[in-house]
Write a protein that holds these residues in place. Structure first.
Motif, PDB file in Angstrom:
ATOM      1  N   ALA A 112      55.615  21.719  11.786  1.00  0.00           N
ATOM      2  CA  ALA A 112      55.289  20.760  12.840  1.00  0.00           C
ATOM      3  C   ALA A 112      55.423  21.391  14.221  1.00  0.00           C
ATOM      4  N   GLN A 113      56.422  22.242  14.391  1.00  0.00           N
ATOM      5  CA  GLN A 113      56.601  22.902  15.685  1.00  0.00           C
ATOM      6  C   GLN A 113      55.375  23.731  16.050  1.00  0.00           C
ATOM      7  N   ALA A 114      54.867  24.491  15.088  1.00  0.00           N
ATOM      8  CA  ALA A 114      53.684  25.316  15.351  1.00  0.00           C
ATOM      9  C   ALA A 114      52.457  24.444  15.589  1.00  0.00           C
ATOM     10  N   LEU A 115      52.336  23.340  14.867  1.00  0.00           N
ATOM     11  CA  LEU A 115      51.213  22.435  15.073  1.00  0.00           C
ATOM     12  C   LEU A 115      51.242  21.823  16.476  1.00  0.00           C
ATOM     13  N   ARG A 116      52.422  21.432  16.919  1.00  0.00           N
ATOM     14  CA  ARG A 116      52.543  20.852  18.265  1.00  0.00           C
ATOM     15  C   ARG A 116      52.114  21.852  19.322  1.00  0.00           C
ATOM     16  N   LEU A 117      52.520  23.091  19.150  1.00  0.00           N
ATOM     17  CA  LEU A 117      52.171  24.109  20.134  1.00  0.00           C
ATOM     18  C   LEU A 117      50.681  24.423  20.087  1.00  0.00           C
ATOM     19  N   SER A 118      50.094  24.366  18.915  1.00  0.00           N
ATOM     20  CA  SER A 118      48.650  24.551  18.817  1.00  0.00           C
ATOM     21  C   SER A 118      47.920  23.450  19.582  1.00  0.00           C
ATOM     22  N   ALA A 119      48.380  22.211  19.398  1.00  0.00           N
ATOM     23  CA  ALA A 119      47.768  21.081  20.109  1.00  0.00           C
ATOM     24  C   ALA A 119      48.013  21.164  21.609  1.00  0.00           C
ATOM     25  N   LEU A 120      49.187  21.637  21.992  1.00  0.00           N
ATOM     26  CA  LEU A 120      49.518  21.763  23.415  1.00  0.00           C
ATOM     27  C   LEU A 120      48.637  22.805  24.088  1.00  0.00           C
ATOM     28  N   MET A 121      48.425  23.934  23.407  1.00  0.00           N
ATOM     29  CA  MET A 121      47.640  25.025  23.993  1.00  0.00           C
ATOM     30  C   MET A 121      46.133  24.781  23.914  1.00  0.00           C
ATOM     31  N   GLY A 122      45.694  24.002  22.923  1.00  0.00           N
ATOM     32  CA  GLY A 122      44.263  23.750  22.778  1.00  0.00           C
ATOM     33  C   GLY A 122      43.992  22.300  22.431  1.00  0.00           C
ATOM     34  N   PRO A 123      44.318  21.373  23.345  1.00  0.00           N
ATOM     35  CA  PRO A 123      44.175  19.956  23.012  1.00  0.00           C
ATOM     36  C   PRO A 123      42.737  19.487  22.873  1.00  0.00           C
ATOM     37  N   ASN A 124      41.800  20.198  23.508  1.00  0.00           N
ATOM     38  CA  ASN A 124      40.419  19.728  23.534  1.00  0.00           C
ATOM     39  C   ASN A 124      39.415  20.770  23.035  1.00  0.00           C
ATOM     40  N   GLU A 125      39.879  21.758  22.284  1.00  0.00           N
ATOM     41  CA  GLU A 125      38.981  22.756  21.709  1.00  0.00           C
ATOM     42  C   GLU A 125      38.451  22.196  20.393  1.00  0.00           C
ATOM     43  N   SER A 126      37.174  21.820  20.374  1.00  0.00           N
ATOM     44  CA  SER A 126      36.644  21.076  19.237  1.00  0.00           C
ATOM     45  C   SER A 126      36.762  21.825  17.912  1.00  0.00           C
ATOM     46  N   VAL A 151      46.488  13.905  14.685  1.00  0.00           N
ATOM     47  CA  VAL A 151      45.463  14.041  13.640  1.00  0.00           C
ATOM     48  C   VAL A 151      44.265  13.165  13.980  1.00  0.00           C
ATOM     49  N   ALA A 152      44.527  11.932  14.383  1.00  0.00           N
ATOM     50  CA  ALA A 152      43.433  11.032  14.738  1.00  0.00           C
ATOM     51  C   ALA A 152      42.639  11.575  15.928  1.00  0.00           C
ATOM     52  N   GLN A 153      43.330  12.078  16.921  1.00  0.00           N
ATOM     53  CA  GLN A 153      42.659  12.643  18.094  1.00  0.00           C
ATOM     54  C   GLN A 153      41.831  13.872  17.703  1.00  0.00           C
ATOM     55  N   ASP A 154      42.383  14.686  16.796  1.00  0.00           N
ATOM     56  CA  ASP A 154      41.666  15.891  16.367  1.00  0.00           C
ATOM     57  C   ASP A 154      40.425  15.545  15.551  1.00  0.00           C
ATOM     58  N   ILE A 155      40.527  14.520  14.709  1.00  0.00           N
ATOM     59  CA  ILE A 155      39.353  14.091  13.948  1.00  0.00           C
ATOM     60  C   ILE A 155      38.258  13.623  14.899  1.00  0.00           C
ATOM     61  N   ALA A 156      38.638  12.823  15.873  1.00  0.00           N
ATOM     62  CA  ALA A 156      37.661  12.304  16.840  1.00  0.00           C
ATOM     63  C   ALA A 156      37.062  13.428  17.680  1.00  0.00           C
ATOM     64  N   GLY A 157      37.911  14.314  18.199  1.00  0.00           N
ATOM     65  CA  GLY A 157      37.442  15.378  19.071  1.00  0.00           C
ATOM     66  C   GLY A 157      36.699  16.487  18.349  1.00  0.00           C
ATOM     67  N   GLY A 158      37.018  16.676  17.088  1.00  0.00           N
ATOM     68  CA  GLY A 158      36.372  17.743  16.332  1.00  0.00           C
ATOM     69  C   GLY A 158      35.260  17.263  15.424  1.00  0.00           C
ATOM     70  N   TRP A 159      34.863  16.008  15.579  1.00  0.00           N
ATOM     71  CA  TRP A 159      33.914  15.396  14.634  1.00  0.00           C
ATOM     72  C   TRP A 159      32.637  16.201  14.465  1.00  0.00           C
ATOM     73  N   ASP A 160      32.068  16.644  15.558  1.00  0.00           N
ATOM     74  CA  ASP A 160      30.785  17.353  15.481  1.00  0.00           C
ATOM     75  C   ASP A 160      30.900  18.715  14.797  1.00  0.00           C
ATOM     76  N   ARG A 161      32.113  19.180  14.592  1.00  0.00           N
ATOM     77  CA  ARG A 161      32.322  20.477  13.936  1.00  0.00           C
ATOM     78  C   ARG A 161      32.513  20.359  12.423  1.00  0.00           C
ATOM     79  N   PHE A 162      32.658  19.142  11.932  1.00  0.00           N
ATOM     80  CA  PHE A 162      32.880  18.947  10.502  1.00  0.00           C
ATOM     81  C   PHE A 162      31.577  19.113   9.728  1.00  0.00           C
ATOM     82  N   GLU A 163      31.648  19.874   8.654  1.00  0.00           N
ATOM     83  CA  GLU A 163      30.548  19.945   7.712  1.00  0.00           C
ATOM     84  C   GLU A 163      30.612  18.725   6.777  1.00  0.00           C
ATOM     85  N   THR A 164      29.525  18.485   6.075  1.00  0.00           N
ATOM     86  CA  THR A 164      29.519  17.390   5.108  1.00  0.00           C
ATOM     87  C   THR A 164      30.628  17.563   4.076  1.00  0.00           C
TER      88      THR A 164
END
Length: 217
Positions: A112-126, A151-164
């Motif tokens: 979780a610590q590493a995940l938080r830092l990933s989100a902190l450093m790249g909150p809007n990188e799709s 997770v919810a924010q990442d799903i919303a922000g990264g939506w266009d990057r998801f493959e089927t």
């Protein structure tokens, strides 16, 4: 005379700056060649010498880390940690560290610590948001509330990057737990960019049950 001296001085300065740029590009060009040879031969030994060079250190560390097999999590943890000493603001490196820590059997607190830092450093990188969502969603029940919202924010922000196929994997993951479906649906409805069509793609249509009292806000 003074204008002539000024022109000469300017010319010398321009030549010096151009020469410095060329000189500093030599290691980068050498690294690019070594990286190509390493990819062809699957031998990363040639990249190690570039890890100690200022211009190519982060590039070499990242290349060597990506070459380590997934079934060697301890080595991947070490490689990610080395890379982060050079690039502490790299959101992808923090996500790689979280992935390696989970594979290596480390506790959820460390993951979780590493995940938080990933989100902190790249909150809007799709691209990173999509990758974090795919990694984090199966961990939902073990995640603290702040990372569930992430997770919810990442799903919303990264939506266009998801493959089927990515959406299918998420849908299958959600089908295994009614509580996860309920909690995530409530959070996604609050996330920017999510609409009913996208919720339907995840199997979270209007018939999804309401969020039970006392669950994640």
């Amino acid at each position: 005379m003074s204008s002539r001296i000024a022109r000469i001085g300017t010319a010398v300065l321009c030549i010096a700056v151009a020469g410095l740029a060329v000189w500093r590009s030599v290691p980068v060009l050498g690294f690019a060649l070594a990286e190509r040879l390493a990819e062809e031969s699957s031998d990363i030994a040639a990249l190690q010498s570039f890890a100690t060079t200022l211009e190519t250190g982060p590039l070499a560390e990242a290349a060597m880390q990506s070459a380590i097999p997934q079934n060697q999590p301890v080595d991947r943890i070490k490689a990610a940690s080395r890379l982060l000493t050079r690039q502490p603001l790299s959101s992808s490196a923090w996500l790689d560290l979280a992935t390696a820590r989970l594979a290596g059997g480390e506790g959820m607190a460390e993951v979780a610590q590493a995940l938080r830092l990933s989100a902190l450093m790249g909150p809007n990188e799709s691209v990173l948001m999509a990758s974090r969502a795919l990694f984090s969603l199966p961990l939902w029940t073990a995640l603290p509330d702040d990372l569930r919202r992430r997770v919810a924010q990442d799903i919303a922000g990264g939506w266009d990057r998801f493959e089927t196929s990515d959406k299918l994997v998420m849908r299958l993951t959600l089908s295994a737990s009614l509580a996860t479906r309920t909690q995530l649906t409530a959070l996604l409805r609050q996330a920017d960019g999510m609409n009913q069509a996208r919720l339907d793609d995840l199997g979270l249509g209007p018939s999804a049950p309401a969020q039970p009292e006392g669950s994640v806000p």
